[in-house]
Design an enzyme around this catalytic site. Structure first.
Site, PDB file in Angstrom:
ATOM      1  CG  HIS A 175      -2.145  -0.872   1.187  1.00 42.15           C
ATOM      2  ND1 HIS A 175      -3.274  -0.070   1.037  1.00 42.15           N
ATOM      3  CD2 HIS A 175      -2.536  -1.320   0.944  1.00 42.15           C
ATOM      4  CE1 HIS A 175      -4.995  -1.084   0.802  1.00 42.15           C
ATOM      5  NE2 HIS A 175      -3.659  -2.107   0.754  1.00 42.15           N
ATOM      6  CD  GLU A 179      -6.685  -1.567  -3.430  1.00 43.66           C
ATOM      7  OE1 GLU A 179      -5.444  -1.449  -3.960  1.00 43.66           O
ATOM      8  OE2 GLU A 179      -6.237  -2.499  -3.768  1.00 43.66           O
TER       9      GLU A 179
END
Length: 315
Positions: free
Chosen positions: A37, A105
């Site tokens: 992330h 994402e």
């Protein structure tokens, strides 16, 4: 069913992740997943250490195989750099490394390209990126100009003896088709037997691995409190996880998630039977391995609990 431990870079800092990796090996977990992330899902989670630095550190404290779950090799980092990072990781881990990839994402990618592509484009980018990564892993000099990526006289010099496997994350039917086409394995999060059986039918029985989260705590209520405080985003439906661009947007959307719905979807507390039932659910769906993350402050206690009371009972 192989059971591994899932290192959550969104919730835990570098020192905690290293301690978890060491403890997971001592407890008898079969391997490690690690999330990749740039942002956490919300500010309450509050972490985002760089995954490739963490893999290097983990390789020095334990001998478990490691899989990224998952890396997006299309926007934030050029696939040639992902190829180099993964090759180095595989060498550090003695070949015990799998590159898990997905279409990503907006949460992690939009800061580098605000125009978040449509799903069809993201799948096309992923297929091209994986092909380029594999070509670079041959050690040859590569000059290539595709629709999305170009390299000129690029060569990776530090390579493991055998190229890493590439597992592909997929949620919808088009992504599942691509995973079966280009993946050495499938990565999922839902105990959906139809998804797993469809992948295996299309992919000649190649393995399917899953990830899930639990909230170990002295009581179920405390565990649910941690899950609701830290991971309400896990209760969001549909494609929101792919399209919401910032932690603030996830915090706003997560107001729709209730503590009651968290109780219905999260295994919490310290009853071994509850945790074994969760594992069996994924085994029944056809997965070959399940990687479990903890939510909340009892991460090392959860690992010890699994080592003493859960893993010895897994068939």
């Amino acid at each position: 069913m192989r059971v591994g431990f899932f290192l959550s870079t969104e919730e835990y800092g570098p020192e905690a992740l290293i301690a978890q990796a060491r403890a997971a090996e001592e407890a008898g977990f079969a391997g490690l997943w690690i999330s990749d992330h740039f942002h956490p899902w919300n500010d309450e989670q509050g972490q985002s250490p760089f995954v490739w630095s963490m893999i290097g550190a983990v390789s020095q404290v334990c001998d478990l195989p490691v899989t990224t779950a998952v890396t997006c090799p299309t926007v934030r980092i050029h696939p040639a750099i992902v190829a180099q990072a993964a090759a180095t990781s595989a060498q550090l881990l003695g070949g015990r490394f799998t590159l898990g990839v997905g279409t990503g994402e907006a949460l992690n990618e939009h800061a580098f390209d605000p125009a978040w592509p449509a799903q069809e484009t993201r799948l096309e980018m992923l297929e091209e990126a994986v092909a380029l990564i594999r070509e670079l892993w041959t050690g040859d000099v590569v000059t290539s100009r595709g629709r999305h990526y170009a390299v000129d006289h690029a060569r990776i010099y530090t390579l493991p003896e055998t190229p890493p496997e590439i597992f592909v994350s997929a949620f919808g039917p088009k992504a599942l088709d691509l995973a079966a086409k280009i993946g050495d394995g499938y990565i999922g999060t839902s105990p959906d037997a139809d998804l797993v059986s469809t992948f295996k039918a299309q992919a000649d029985g190649r393995p399917a691995h899953a990830g899930a989260k639990v909230a170990f705590a002295p009581t179920k209520d405390e565990g649910w409190d941690h899950a609701y405080r830290l991971w309400p985003n896990a209760g969001l439906p549909g494609e929101l996880a792919q399209v919401l661009p910032t932690p603030e947007h996830f915090e706003q959307a997560s107001q729709l998630v209730t503590r009651e719905s968290t109780k219905e979807s999260v295994v919490a507390g310290n009853d071994p039977e509850d945790h074994l039932e969760l594992i069996q659910t994924y085994a029944d769906a056809g997965y070959d391995a399940l990687y479990l993350a903890n939510m909340g402050p009892h991460d090392l206690d959860m690992i010890r609990f699994y080592g003493e009371k859960v893993l010895p009972q897994v068939p």
